[in-house]
Motif scaffolding. Structure first.
Motif, short mmCIF file in Angstrom:
data_model
loop_
_atom_site.label_atom_id
_atom_site.label_comp_id
_atom_site.label_asym_id
_atom_site.label_seq_id
_atom_site.Cartn_x
_atom_site.Cartn_y
_atom_site.Cartn_z
N MET A 69 -32.20 48.07 54.85
CA MET A 69 -31.99 49.45 55.19
C MET A 69 -30.51 49.66 55.49
SD MET A 69 -32.38 51.80 58.36
CE MET A 69 -31.41 50.61 59.12
N SER A 70 -29.97 50.77 54.99
CA SER A 70 -28.57 51.09 55.30
C SER A 70 -28.42 52.60 55.44
CB SER A 70 -27.64 50.56 54.22
OG SER A 70 -27.83 51.28 53.03
N LEU A 71 -27.39 52.98 56.21
CA LEU A 71 -27.05 54.37 56.41
C LEU A 71 -25.54 54.49 56.24
CD1 LEU A 71 -28.47 56.76 58.99
CD2 LEU A 71 -26.02 56.56 58.83
N ASP A 72 -25.11 55.17 55.18
CA ASP A 72 -23.69 55.30 54.89
C ASP A 72 -23.30 56.77 54.87
OD1 ASP A 72 -23.22 52.51 54.42
OD2 ASP A 72 -24.30 52.74 52.52
N GLU A 73 -22.33 57.13 55.72
CA GLU A 73 -21.81 58.49 55.74
C GLU A 73 -20.47 58.55 55.03
OE1 GLU A 73 -23.39 61.05 59.46
OE2 GLU A 73 -21.63 59.84 59.82
N ALA A 74 -20.26 59.62 54.28
CA ALA A 74 -18.98 59.83 53.59
C ALA A 74 -18.66 61.32 53.61
CB ALA A 74 -19.06 59.33 52.16
N PRO A 75 -17.40 61.66 53.87
CA PRO A 75 -17.03 63.08 53.85
C PRO A 75 -17.03 63.62 52.42
CG PRO A 75 -15.11 61.72 54.26
CD PRO A 75 -16.28 60.81 54.24
N ILE A 76 -17.55 64.82 52.25
CA ILE A 76 -17.51 65.50 50.95
C ILE A 76 -16.19 66.26 50.86
CG2 ILE A 76 -18.59 67.28 49.53
CD1 ILE A 76 -21.22 66.57 50.93
N ASP A 77 -15.88 67.01 51.89
CA ASP A 77 -14.63 67.75 52.01
C ASP A 77 -14.35 67.86 53.51
OD1 ASP A 77 -16.37 69.77 52.91
OD2 ASP A 77 -16.39 70.75 50.96
N CYS A 78 -13.45 68.74 53.91
CA CYS A 78 -13.12 68.84 55.33
C CYS A 78 -14.19 69.57 56.14
CB CYS A 78 -11.76 69.49 55.52
SG CYS A 78 -11.63 71.13 54.83
N PHE A 79 -15.25 70.05 55.48
CA PHE A 79 -16.30 70.79 56.18
C PHE A 79 -17.63 70.05 56.23
CE2 PHE A 79 -13.56 74.03 54.19
CZ PHE A 79 -13.02 74.57 55.34
N ARG A 80 -17.92 69.23 55.23
CA ARG A 80 -19.26 68.65 55.08
C ARG A 80 -19.24 67.12 55.01
NH1 ARG A 80 -21.04 71.17 49.82
NH2 ARG A 80 -18.84 70.89 49.44
N VAL A 81 -20.38 66.53 55.40
CA VAL A 81 -20.57 65.09 55.36
C VAL A 81 -21.86 64.81 54.61
CG1 VAL A 81 -21.00 63.04 56.77
CG2 VAL A 81 -19.41 64.77 57.57
N ARG A 82 -21.84 63.77 53.77
CA ARG A 82 -23.02 63.34 53.04
C ARG A 82 -23.43 61.98 53.57
NH1 ARG A 82 -22.78 64.14 46.97
NH2 ARG A 82 -23.45 66.18 47.66
N CYS A 83 -24.72 61.81 53.81
CA CYS A 83 -25.26 60.56 54.35
C CYS A 83 -26.29 60.01 53.37
CB CYS A 83 -25.90 60.81 55.71
SG CYS A 83 -26.70 59.36 56.40
N LEU A 84 -26.11 58.75 52.97
CA LEU A 84 -27.05 58.07 52.09
C LEU A 84 -27.85 57.10 52.92
CD1 LEU A 84 -28.17 57.27 49.27
CD2 LEU A 84 -26.29 55.61 49.16
N ILE A 85 -29.17 57.26 52.94
CA ILE A 85 -30.07 56.37 53.67
C ILE A 85 -30.90 55.62 52.64
CG2 ILE A 85 -31.93 56.21 55.36
CD1 ILE A 85 -31.01 58.97 56.41
N THR A 86 -30.86 54.29 52.68
CA THR A 86 -31.63 53.47 51.73
C THR A 86 -32.55 52.54 52.50
OG1 THR A 86 -29.88 51.82 51.64
CG2 THR A 86 -29.83 53.53 49.97
N GLY A 87 -33.59 52.08 51.82
CA GLY A 87 -34.54 51.14 52.42
C GLY A 87 -35.94 51.41 51.92
N THR A 88 -36.93 50.90 52.65
CA THR A 88 -38.32 51.16 52.32
C THR A 88 -38.67 52.58 52.76
OG1 THR A 88 -39.17 50.36 54.42
CG2 THR A 88 -38.89 48.72 52.66
N ASP A 89 -39.81 53.07 52.33
CA ASP A 89 -40.23 54.43 52.71
C ASP A 89 -40.27 54.62 54.22
OD1 ASP A 89 -40.43 55.23 50.10
OD2 ASP A 89 -42.61 54.92 49.98
N ASP A 90 -40.82 53.63 54.95
CA ASP A 90 -40.92 53.74 56.40
C ASP A 90 -39.54 53.71 57.06
OD1 ASP A 90 -43.68 53.89 56.25
OD2 ASP A 90 -43.95 51.72 56.52
N GLU A 91 -38.65 52.84 56.57
CA GLU A 91 -37.30 52.76 57.12
C GLU A 91 -36.52 54.04 56.87
OE1 GLU A 91 -36.45 47.96 56.64
OE2 GLU A 91 -35.89 49.32 55.03
#
Length: 92
Positions: free
Chosen positions: A1-23
């Motif tokens: 399982m991982s959670l990675d945040e990355a800025p899209i621009d100076c206003f918004r943030v995108r977060c990618l969450i990976t893992g099993t369905d429960d995680e």
């Protein structure tokens, strides 16, 4: 399982969450508790079998300003060239 945040621009943030369905579901709920929808505009953008992408505004102030923003009547300006049938960007 991982959670990675990355800025899209100076206003918004995108977060990618990976893992099993429960995680993924557990992390998504924790993320929503940390960044509630009404304060940060947090929302799911896309979901696959092994990941979910969540997007939010960077701060509560930016989210509030986006919610009360008054759109400009003519955001492209009055000097734009009109295309066929008097529409902008139509070139054929």
């Amino acid at each position: 399982m991982s959670l990675d945040e990355a800025p899209i621009d100076c206003f918004r943030v995108r977060c990618l969450i990976t893992g099993t369905d429960d995680e993924i579901e557990e992390q998504r709920v924790l993320y929503l508790e940390k960044y509630p929808y009404l304060c940060f505009g947090t929302r799911s953008i896309s979901k696959t079998a092994d990941s979910v992408i969540v997007q939010r505004f960077r701060t509560q102030k930016i989210c509030a300003e986006a919610c009360i923003h008054t759109p400009v009547a003519n955001p492209l300006g009055a000097d734009n060239e009109e295309g066929k049938d008097h529409t902008i960007f139509q070139t054929y």
